[in-house]
Design a protein around this motif. Sequence first.
Motif, mmCIF file in Angstrom:
data_model
loop_
_atom_site.group_PDB
_atom_site.id
_atom_site.type_symbol
_atom_site.label_atom_id
_atom_site.label_comp_id
_atom_site.label_asym_id
_atom_site.label_seq_id
_atom_site.Cartn_x
_atom_site.Cartn_y
_atom_site.Cartn_z
ATOM 1 N N ARG A 22 0.802 -1.220 0.000
ATOM 2 C CA ARG A 22 0.000 0.000 0.000
ATOM 3 C C ARG A 22 0.841 1.278 0.000
ATOM 4 N NH1 ARG A 22 -4.812 1.154 4.431
ATOM 5 N NH2 ARG A 22 -5.569 3.131 3.566
ATOM 6 N N HIS A 23 1.967 1.273 0.697
ATOM 7 C CA HIS A 23 2.657 2.526 0.986
ATOM 8 C C HIS A 23 3.877 2.803 0.102
ATOM 9 C CE1 HIS A 23 0.071 3.002 4.438
ATOM 10 N NE2 HIS A 23 0.446 1.824 4.912
ATOM 11 N N ALA A 24 4.539 1.776 -0.377
ATOM 12 C CA ALA A 24 5.764 1.989 -1.148
ATOM 13 C C ALA A 24 5.454 2.669 -2.477
ATOM 14 C CB ALA A 24 6.464 0.655 -1.397
ATOM 15 N N GLU A 25 6.390 3.507 -2.930
ATOM 16 C CA GLU A 25 6.216 4.196 -4.217
ATOM 17 C C GLU A 25 6.214 3.219 -5.391
ATOM 18 O OE1 GLU A 25 6.835 7.253 -1.385
ATOM 19 O OE2 GLU A 25 8.113 5.501 -1.725
ATOM 20 N N GLY A 26 6.849 2.082 -5.232
ATOM 21 C CA GLY A 26 6.811 1.030 -6.239
ATOM 22 C C GLY A 26 6.935 -0.318 -5.551
ATOM 23 N N SER A 27 6.190 -1.315 -6.021
ATOM 24 C CA SER A 27 6.278 -2.628 -5.388
ATOM 25 C C SER A 27 5.869 -3.724 -6.359
ATOM 26 C CB SER A 27 5.387 -2.703 -4.139
ATOM 27 O OG SER A 27 4.019 -2.647 -4.486
ATOM 28 N N CYS A 28 6.414 -4.913 -6.139
ATOM 29 C CA CYS A 28 6.004 -6.075 -6.917
ATOM 30 C C CYS A 28 6.358 -7.347 -6.159
ATOM 31 C CB CYS A 28 6.660 -6.092 -8.305
ATOM 32 S SG CYS A 28 8.405 -6.545 -8.312
ATOM 33 N N VAL A 140 9.823 5.539 -10.222
ATOM 34 C CA VAL A 140 10.240 6.625 -11.118
ATOM 35 C C VAL A 140 9.059 7.130 -11.947
ATOM 36 C CG1 VAL A 140 11.615 7.109 -13.179
ATOM 37 C CG2 VAL A 140 12.673 5.998 -11.203
ATOM 38 N N ASP A 141 8.187 6.224 -12.353
ATOM 39 C CA ASP A 141 7.012 6.643 -13.123
ATOM 40 C C ASP A 141 6.141 7.619 -12.328
ATOM 41 O OD1 ASP A 141 7.760 5.203 -15.323
ATOM 42 O OD2 ASP A 141 6.355 3.551 -15.003
ATOM 43 N N LYS A 142 6.091 7.443 -11.009
ATOM 44 C CA LYS A 142 5.328 8.381 -10.182
ATOM 45 C C LYS A 142 5.986 9.758 -10.175
ATOM 46 C CE LYS A 142 2.947 5.061 -7.247
ATOM 47 N NZ LYS A 142 2.635 4.604 -5.869
ATOM 48 N N LEU A 143 7.321 9.788 -10.170
ATOM 49 C CA LEU A 143 8.022 11.073 -10.257
ATOM 50 C C LEU A 143 7.737 11.765 -11.590
ATOM 51 C CD1 LEU A 143 11.528 10.128 -8.789
ATOM 52 C CD2 LEU A 143 9.814 11.588 -7.707
ATOM 53 N N LEU A 144 7.686 10.988 -12.655
ATOM 54 C CA LEU A 144 7.377 11.553 -13.964
ATOM 55 C C LEU A 144 5.951 12.078 -14.008
ATOM 56 C CD1 LEU A 144 9.062 8.807 -16.176
ATOM 57 C CD2 LEU A 144 9.655 11.240 -16.220
ATOM 58 N N LYS A 145 5.036 11.332 -13.396
ATOM 59 C CA LYS A 145 3.626 11.734 -13.415
ATOM 60 C C LYS A 145 3.390 13.040 -12.668
ATOM 61 C CE LYS A 145 -1.008 9.866 -12.560
ATOM 62 N NZ LYS A 145 -1.780 8.679 -12.095
ATOM 63 N N THR A 146 4.112 13.232 -11.556
ATOM 64 C CA THR A 146 3.944 14.452 -10.772
ATOM 65 C C THR A 146 4.777 15.619 -11.305
ATOM 66 O OG1 THR A 146 5.703 13.759 -9.249
ATOM 67 C CG2 THR A 146 3.428 13.157 -8.677
ATOM 68 N N GLY A 147 5.658 15.334 -12.274
ATOM 69 C CA GLY A 147 6.499 16.386 -12.826
ATOM 70 C C GLY A 147 7.738 16.673 -12.009
ATOM 71 N N ASP A 148 8.037 15.819 -11.014
ATOM 72 C CA ASP A 148 9.245 16.034 -10.206
ATOM 73 C C ASP A 148 10.510 15.741 -10.994
ATOM 74 O OD1 ASP A 148 8.045 16.872 -7.737
ATOM 75 O OD2 ASP A 148 7.364 14.808 -7.457
#
Length: 236
Positions: A22-28, A140-148
């Motif tokens: 639930r909490h990690a920025e990326g997981s599998c 990293v995809d979350k960083l791209l999505k937020t524009g960071d």
Amino acid sequence: MRPSGRKLSEMRPISIETDVTRHAEGSCMVRVGDTHVLCTASLEERVPPFLRNSGQGWVTAEYGMLPRATHTRGRREAKNGQSGRTQEIQRLIGRSLRAAIDRNALGERQITIDCDVIQADGGTRCASITGGWVALKLAVDKLLKTGDVTSDPVVDHVAAVSCGVYAGQTVLDLDYPEDSEAGVDGNFVLTGSGRLIEVQMSGEGATFDRSQMTDLLDLAEAGVADLVAAQKRAVS
């Protein structure tokens, strides 16, 4: 004949399930046969002291096995301290995943990949690297999505597979029965474009020649291609 009945060049079944925590920025959860590893990526807006004010990011890794991941219960390293094996494996994972990253594009932040072995049947470090890349890419995809970050810091896939000489034959993707009896054991870490990152090979009561080493590398390239295909499906 391999104990599993697989062909010499046949991988175990591969599956990668994403967003399993639930909490990690990326997981599998990566499964290679009966080896199952939970991989999470945690993002921090800081870097180690030696990188402060450098503009560069960092990727590091930690690795561990649950006490009953193996046939008999192991002692928790949190209680007794990390073994040399654990330290060596997590350094390998970190080195391997940093090869996939443009650290300038990542910016001054750190991503920590945690690899926790739920069940072990050989090749845990290789599965950790393969799943660790997926968790890293999702973060990293979350960083791209937020524009960071404005350009993708992940420049290539990274995956790993074990190969060895078992019963006198070169085989791909050793499971535990093969790994425990292999005369030669190797771990191969490659990029999606086929570049070598690291090769760990050693004789275990046997020696090997150049032609066998080439055969093992050929097997590893084919195995990594299968793993990269699974990574692409997971992050698509």
